[in-house]
Design a protein around this motif. Structure first.
Motif, mmCIF file in Angstrom:
data_model
loop_
_atom_site.group_PDB
_atom_site.id
_atom_site.type_symbol
_atom_site.label_atom_id
_atom_site.label_comp_id
_atom_site.label_asym_id
_atom_site.label_seq_id
_atom_site.Cartn_x
_atom_site.Cartn_y
_atom_site.Cartn_z
ATOM 1 N N CYS A 162 5.876 2.557 -1.493
ATOM 2 C CA CYS A 162 4.979 1.430 -1.262
ATOM 3 C C CYS A 162 5.538 0.580 -0.125
ATOM 4 C CB CYS A 162 4.867 0.567 -2.519
ATOM 5 S SG CYS A 162 4.189 1.437 -3.950
ATOM 6 N N VAL A 163 4.664 0.174 0.780
ATOM 7 C CA VAL A 163 5.077 -0.640 1.921
ATOM 8 C C VAL A 163 4.010 -1.691 2.208
ATOM 9 C CG1 VAL A 163 6.384 1.235 3.008
ATOM 10 C CG2 VAL A 163 3.990 0.907 3.600
ATOM 11 N N ARG A 164 4.404 -2.712 2.927
ATOM 12 C CA ARG A 164 3.438 -3.677 3.452
ATOM 13 C C ARG A 164 3.096 -3.201 4.866
ATOM 14 N NH1 ARG A 164 6.563 -8.911 1.185
ATOM 15 N NH2 ARG A 164 5.256 -9.225 -0.645
ATOM 16 N N PRO A 165 1.821 -2.906 5.135
ATOM 17 C CA PRO A 165 1.428 -2.329 6.420
ATOM 18 C C PRO A 165 1.917 -3.103 7.640
ATOM 19 C CG PRO A 165 -0.392 -2.194 4.894
ATOM 20 C CD PRO A 165 0.674 -3.016 4.220
ATOM 21 N N TRP A 166 1.847 -4.416 7.622
ATOM 22 C CA TRP A 166 2.256 -5.202 8.794
ATOM 23 C C TRP A 166 3.762 -5.140 9.021
ATOM 24 C CZ3 TRP A 166 0.500 -7.234 4.226
ATOM 25 C CH2 TRP A 166 1.389 -8.046 3.513
ATOM 26 N N GLU A 167 4.529 -5.070 7.942
ATOM 27 C CA GLU A 167 5.983 -4.934 8.089
ATOM 28 C C GLU A 167 6.347 -3.556 8.624
ATOM 29 O OE1 GLU A 167 7.339 -8.039 4.568
ATOM 30 O OE2 GLU A 167 7.411 -5.887 4.149
ATOM 31 N N LEU A 168 5.671 -2.532 8.130
ATOM 32 C CA LEU A 168 5.917 -1.174 8.598
ATOM 33 C C LEU A 168 5.538 -1.040 10.073
ATOM 34 C CD1 LEU A 168 6.791 1.710 7.883
ATOM 35 C CD2 LEU A 168 4.388 2.171 7.311
ATOM 36 N N ARG A 190 0.854 -1.183 0.000
ATOM 37 C CA ARG A 190 0.000 0.000 0.000
ATOM 38 C C ARG A 190 0.889 1.230 0.000
ATOM 39 N NH1 ARG A 190 -4.217 0.037 4.573
ATOM 40 N NH2 ARG A 190 -4.689 1.966 3.492
ATOM 41 N N TRP A 191 0.358 2.325 -0.514
ATOM 42 C CA TRP A 191 1.098 3.568 -0.585
ATOM 43 C C TRP A 191 1.156 4.231 0.786
ATOM 44 C CZ3 TRP A 191 4.558 5.822 -3.304
ATOM 45 C CH2 TRP A 191 4.793 7.187 -3.178
ATOM 46 N N CYS A 192 2.334 4.687 1.172
ATOM 47 C CA CYS A 192 2.523 5.429 2.407
ATOM 48 C C CYS A 192 3.044 6.808 2.007
ATOM 49 C CB CYS A 192 3.508 4.726 3.337
ATOM 50 S SG CYS A 192 3.757 5.591 4.908
ATOM 51 N N ALA A 193 2.171 7.816 2.071
ATOM 52 C CA ALA A 193 2.547 9.166 1.652
ATOM 53 C C ALA A 193 3.644 9.742 2.533
ATOM 54 C CB ALA A 193 1.324 10.076 1.666
ATOM 55 N N TYR A 194 3.632 9.427 3.821
ATOM 56 C CA TYR A 194 4.642 9.968 4.732
ATOM 57 C C TYR A 194 6.047 9.522 4.322
ATOM 58 C CZ TYR A 194 7.155 11.094 9.001
ATOM 59 O OH TYR A 194 8.062 11.598 9.895
ATOM 60 N N LEU A 195 6.183 8.259 3.930
ATOM 61 C CA LEU A 195 7.477 7.728 3.507
ATOM 62 C C LEU A 195 7.707 7.869 2.003
ATOM 63 C CD1 LEU A 195 7.550 4.465 5.648
ATOM 64 C CD2 LEU A 195 8.678 6.646 6.133
ATOM 65 N N ASP A 196 6.645 8.222 1.283
ATOM 66 C CA ASP A 196 6.708 8.398 -0.163
ATOM 67 C C ASP A 196 7.145 7.121 -0.874
ATOM 68 O OD1 ASP A 196 6.300 10.003 -2.437
ATOM 69 O OD2 ASP A 196 8.414 10.518 -2.542
ATOM 70 N N PHE A 250 -0.156 6.934 10.545
ATOM 71 C CA PHE A 250 1.285 7.056 10.338
ATOM 72 C C PHE A 250 1.591 7.567 8.928
ATOM 73 C CE2 PHE A 250 5.389 5.577 8.877
ATOM 74 C CZ PHE A 250 6.226 5.983 9.909
ATOM 75 N N CYS A 251 0.853 7.099 7.949
ATOM 76 C CA CYS A 251 1.166 7.382 6.550
ATOM 77 C C CYS A 251 0.498 8.629 5.994
ATOM 78 C CB CYS A 251 0.846 6.162 5.697
ATOM 79 S SG CYS A 251 2.067 4.857 5.930
ATOM 80 N N GLN A 252 -0.001 9.490 6.856
ATOM 81 C CA GLN A 252 -0.543 10.769 6.391
ATOM 82 C C GLN A 252 0.557 11.550 5.690
ATOM 83 O OE1 GLN A 252 -3.783 12.074 6.603
ATOM 84 N NE2 GLN A 252 -4.186 9.947 7.112
ATOM 85 N N GLY A 292 6.889 0.142 15.183
ATOM 86 C CA GLY A 292 6.355 -0.055 16.526
ATOM 87 C C GLY A 292 4.946 0.450 16.773
ATOM 88 N N PHE A 293 4.074 0.348 15.770
ATOM 89 C CA PHE A 293 2.672 0.696 16.012
ATOM 90 C C PHE A 293 1.782 -0.514 15.764
ATOM 91 C CE2 PHE A 293 3.540 2.298 11.670
ATOM 92 C CZ PHE A 293 2.552 1.647 10.936
ATOM 93 N N ASN A 294 0.517 -0.415 16.216
ATOM 94 C CA ASN A 294 -0.438 -1.523 16.072
ATOM 95 C C ASN A 294 -0.662 -1.864 14.612
ATOM 96 O OD1 ASN A 294 -0.900 -1.805 18.812
ATOM 97 N ND2 ASN A 294 -2.556 -0.305 18.807
#
Length: 54
Positions: free
Chosen positions: A23-29, A15-21, A45-47, A34-36
């Motif tokens: 693509c990431v896998r949410p569970w790995e991120l 999924r796209w993470c705008a904060y990191l600019d 987080f990805c705002q 260190g978030f739920n």
């Protein structure tokens, strides 16, 4: 391939993470940062980064 508008491969869990600019896998991120592993935590987080006011 099933890429979204950002080029993320959705079928591989990316999924796209705008904060990191990128693509990431949410569970790995979540594990790395260190978030739920909940949709709301990922979205918060990805705002996009806020531009600094001058």
């Amino acid at each position: 391939m099933d890429r979204n508008v950002h080029g993320c491969i959705v079928s591989a869990g990316y999924r796209w993470c705008a904060y990191l600019d990128k693509c990431v896998r949410p569970w790995e991120l979540a594990k790395e940062r260190g978030f739920n592993q909940e949709k709301q935590a990922f979205e918060k987080f990805c705002q996009p980064k806020q531009k600094e006011e001058q």
